[in-house]
Design an enzyme around this catalytic site. Structure first.
Site, PDB file in Angstrom:
ATOM      1  N   TYR A  10       0.857  -1.195   0.000  1.00  0.00           N
ATOM      2  CA  TYR A  10       0.000   0.000   0.000  1.00  0.00           C
ATOM      3  C   TYR A  10       0.890   1.242   0.000  1.00  0.00           C
ATOM      4  O   TYR A  10       1.836   1.326  -0.779  1.00  0.00           O
ATOM      5  CB  TYR A  10      -0.960  -0.059   1.192  1.00  0.00           C
ATOM      6  CG  TYR A  10      -2.146   0.871   1.021  1.00  0.00           C
ATOM      7  CD1 TYR A  10      -2.964   0.775  -0.105  1.00  0.00           C
ATOM      8  CD2 TYR A  10      -2.431   1.844   1.966  1.00  0.00           C
ATOM      9  CE1 TYR A  10      -4.037   1.633  -0.286  1.00  0.00           C
ATOM     10  CE2 TYR A  10      -3.512   2.707   1.802  1.00  0.00           C
ATOM     11  CZ  TYR A  10      -4.304   2.597   0.676  1.00  0.00           C
ATOM     12  OH  TYR A  10      -5.359   3.446   0.509  1.00  0.00           O
TER      13      TYR A  10
ATOM     14  N   LYS B 248     -20.094 -20.704 -10.126  1.00  0.00           N
ATOM     15  CA  LYS B 248     -19.414 -20.473 -11.393  1.00  0.00           C
ATOM     16  C   LYS B 248     -17.987 -19.998 -11.153  1.00  0.00           C
ATOM     17  O   LYS B 248     -17.035 -20.448 -11.806  1.00  0.00           O
ATOM     18  CB  LYS B 248     -20.185 -19.414 -12.181  1.00  0.00           C
ATOM     19  CG  LYS B 248     -19.793 -19.308 -13.632  1.00  0.00           C
ATOM     20  CD  LYS B 248     -20.561 -20.310 -14.459  1.00  0.00           C
ATOM     21  CE  LYS B 248     -20.363 -20.068 -15.930  1.00  0.00           C
ATOM     22  NZ  LYS B 248     -21.283 -20.866 -16.740  1.00  0.00           N
TER      23      LYS B 248
END
Length: 766
Positions: free
Chosen positions: A54, A109
């Site tokens: 970060y 999925k």
């Protein structure tokens, strides 16, 4: 229609597997609810890690991407991330139950994307049925993803949504309910036409159902070369013909034909092929009876087909059938398509999925169904081994070759058709990399296979009367690794091969019968000279050569009639090794040892001795370390050898640790060109942070060769890693013999035998 089940397919219908509603709810709610979680791919253990991940470190890739958007594929997950998006208007066969209710399906999925093609995916449920709102929501998500998989959206809205998103976005947009079904059906149709001797340009086809999947099927087979005038599309009102006005829309009108037929029954009379994407019971027995000889019937309605295979079998014995169900042969299952379609598209950074890519996927699937099926598939389907023919025209979902076949074909088509933004020059190498994503062993063996292909060898398969050994031999020659010599009785080998559907009459396969070989006397003389002072009479040696294939095969290798040998499928390792060592000595200056390769989390570690020395002395341990280092280097690794104990550098003390310390001293007296150190615990040897506590260690990094203090610790640790640690184990590999021999585990699969045969061939050249 979207066929989502992945349960076994076989040559015979089986009782449909069932789960209770409570079992399904428990599955989805147990532990952490749902089926997905997000796991970081970079370390997050220290303040430095956080600074890189970060602020301030993250600013660097931000600026790079702003300067060149293409670098987002290098610095972010975009190149391996697909969004699975639905509004829940056509969930499975349940209808319009809303966006939130579709979430379990969309999560599923995403799981399939990861499981079958290592594609990361996130599900997004869009709570609107308004086409404009849906399109505007999705179109702005492009920077986050490499592709969009639309799912369970009702027709005709799905046509409009996909078409508009394809125009608005520069990444692949793929409605799986349409195109996935079409691609799998097309693959099955290619093979069914071949089996029935038909030409797609003259074949007469009827498609019943005019929804998303049906329209996609018709469009794809036309793109493949089907004559439009030979295709009749039907809906609930009958034939879609030119001039019809009732119940029409622009997508149906595009496939209207000139014909005087008006009903489905009339359309099917004399038809070669019928595709069903409609509802249960739509095909009557009279309709099927009226079709042409050797009819091709794809009854793909879910959960119940338009007509069942049992119903067709009562009236015809010449039909080829496919359904959407897993308890019948030839399941049209979309999991055969969408993970691999996106894998190939993502890897070339395709801007879209076009017809060329769909056709390439269909052809690759069709070709795969014609190939011999490996043990991995039979194991996944309770021992049933499909064979190309009317009962097997579509591959099964757990075929491990799908990952290396379909994406390569898709990527090539994307490159050739100009929609790829990244060109893969070495498609064969790409296929090997894909195999390694699903199979950790593949990454380790790739270099071995390449080397053997450059210098093919003659390898004896000593237990060739076993079916999996024959399959391994066929695979060995098919991969260009050399000549496979099958040792056994000719009549038994051929009858077993015929029953199993294995074609042995091909270049590169030789069958040798020990009883009939002209080399028998030479082998007897050789072995008798070795064993006559070891308590063996001439007749004992004669029996060994005539009756024991390990002795015969080992003599073949010893006298140069073959380059290498593989055995072990029908007897335990120790017995097979004893047989071989009666015929072949250790290489001068070498130690015969067993080395196991542990592949885990991208690391390969050599563990030894796992097969030969029970309680090695200090001298033995030193010799084992040298031999293992030689093998690691031969396989392309720079060895860093750790001699392990339960103690680390003197604490705590113990008898076995003293032997390890003595072994290090012995190594110190030799001139060695590799790093080694010990005694140390496995945690120190394999963990760089813990190793830093001992700044005096001679190892420059974590160890990749582990020398165990005894065979029991070696065997126990490797087997525990395999069972509990998610590791993959290769071996034990036999090292140090004067001739090249490898011994598999009892009952090894054909893929394992091929790996061992390849390693044997590789060592024969070193």
């Amino acid at each position: 229609m979207s066929a989502k089940e992945t349960r076994p397919t076989s040559g015979e219908p089986r009782k449909r597997a069932s789960v209770t509603e409570q079992e399904a709810l428990d599955f989805h709610s147990s532990g952490r609810p749902g089926k997905l979680e997000i796991t970081p791919t970079k370390p997050m253990a220290t303040q430095r890690d956080l600074s890189l991940a970060y602020s301030p470190g993250v600013a660097v890739p931000v600026k790079a991407i702003a300067a060149d958007p293409a670098t987002a594929y290098d610095y972010t997950t975009r190149g391996n991330m697909v969004a699975v998006i639905s509004n829940g208007t056509a969930i499975l066969g349940l209808g319009n139950l809303g966006a939130l209710a579709s979430k379990p399906v969309m999560e599923g999925k995403s799981v399939l994307f990861k499981r079958f093609a290592d594609v990361d995916s996130i599900d997004l449920e869009v709570d609107t049925e308004n086409v404009d709102e849906f399109v505007n929501c999705v179109r702005y998500l492009g920077p986050s993803f490499g592709g969009i998989n639309l799912e369970d959206i009702k027709a005709p809205e799905c046509f409009i949504i996909e078409s508009r998103l394809r125009e608005l976005m520069d990444i692949p947009v793929f409605h799986d309910d349409q195109h996935g079904t079409a691609i799998i059906a097309a693959a099955g149709l290619i093979n069914a036409l071949e089996l029935t001797g038909r030409d797609l340009k003259t074949t007469k086809l009827v498609c019943n159902g005019a929804g998303a999947a049906a329209i996609a099927c018709i469009e794809l087979i036309k793109a493949m070369g089907f004559a439009p005038e030979n295709i009749i599309l039907c809906d609930t009102k009958g034939v879609i013909y030119q001039g019809r006005t009732e119940g029409m829309n622009q997508w149906k009108s595009a496939h209207a034909v000139k014909t005087d037929r008006r009903t489905l029954e009339e359309a099917m009379n004399g038809a070669d092929v019928v595709l069903g994407l409609s509802q249960k019971g739509a095909f009557s027995e009279d309709m099927i009876r009226s079709m042409a000889d050797k009819p091709i019937i794809f009854a793909m309605a879910n959960p119940d087909p338009e007509i069942t295979p049992e119903e067709v079998a009562r009236i015809r014995d010449d039909a080829i059938m496919a359904t959407g169900r897993s308890d019948y042969p030839n399941q049209v299952n979309n999991v055969l398509c969408f993970p691999y379609m996106f894998r190939g598209a993502l890897d070339v950074r395709a801007s879209q999925i076009n017809d060329a890519m769909k056709i390439a996927a269909a052809n690759a699937l069709a070709d795969l169904a014609r190939q011999d099926v490996p043990d991995d598939v039979a194991a996944a389907y309770q021992g049933v081994r499909p064979r190309f023919g009317p009962q097997y025209i579509i591959p099964v979902p757990f075929d491990p070759r799908l990952i290396s076949a379909i994406p390569v074909a898709v990527a090539k088509a994307a490159i050739d058709s100009g929609v790829a933004r990244k060109v893969i020059a070495d498609l064969d190498g790409y296929g090997r990399e894909l195999s390694a994503r699903r199979d950790p062993i593949a990454a380790t063996t790739q270099g071995i296979y390449q080397q053997v292909r450059r210098s093919p060898k003659r390898v004896v398969f000593a237990e060739a009367e076993e079916e999996q050994v024959m399959r391994a031999a066929v695979s060995f020659i098919a991969q260009g690794l050399g000549t496979a010599i099958l040792l056994g009785r000719d009549d038994v080998i051929r009858s077993t091969a015929e029953r199993a559907g294995i074609e042995l009459d091909r270049p590169g396969i030789e069958i040798v019968n020990a009883r009939l070989s002209t080399r028998v006397e030479a082998y007897i003389d050789y072995l008798y000279a070795r064993l006559q002072r070891e308590g063996y009479l001439l007749r004992d040696v004669q029996r060994l050569i005539h009756n024991d294939r390990n002795h015969f095969a080992a003599c073949m290798v010893a006298l140069g009639d073959a380059d290498a040998m593989v055995t072990g499928t029908t007897r335990n390792y120790a017995t097979a090794l004893s047989d071989v060592r009666r015929c072949i000595d250790a290489k001068p200056g070498h130690k015969v040892i067993g080395v196991s390769l542990v592949v885990s989390r991208g690391r390969t570690v050599f563990v030894t001795d796992t097969a030969v020395h029970d309680m090695p002395t200090a001298e033995d341990l030193a010799d084992i370390a040298v031999e293992a280092a030689r093998m690691a280097r031969r396989m392309g690794y720079e060895p860093r050898v750790a001699l392990l104990a339960y103690s680390t550098f003197g604490q705590p003390r113990g008898e076995r640790s003293e032997r390890v310390r003595e072994a290090v001293k012995i190594l110190d007296q030799r001139r060695l060109d590799f790093e080694y150190d010990g005694e140390m615990g496995a945690d120190i040897a394999l963990n760089a942070t813990r190793m830093e506590q001992y700044p005096f260690t001679r190892l420059s990094g974590t160890a990749n060769v582990l020398v165990m203090p005894a065979i029991h610790s070696a065997a126990i640790s490797t087997r525990m890693l395999e069972e509990l640690g998610g590791s993959t184990l290769i071996g034990p590999l036999l090292v140090g013999l004067d001739k090249s021999v490898q011994i598999t585990s009892m009952g090894a699969k054909d893929s394992d035998i091929v790996n061992m045969a390849a390693i044997a061939a590789y060592n024969a050249g070193s």
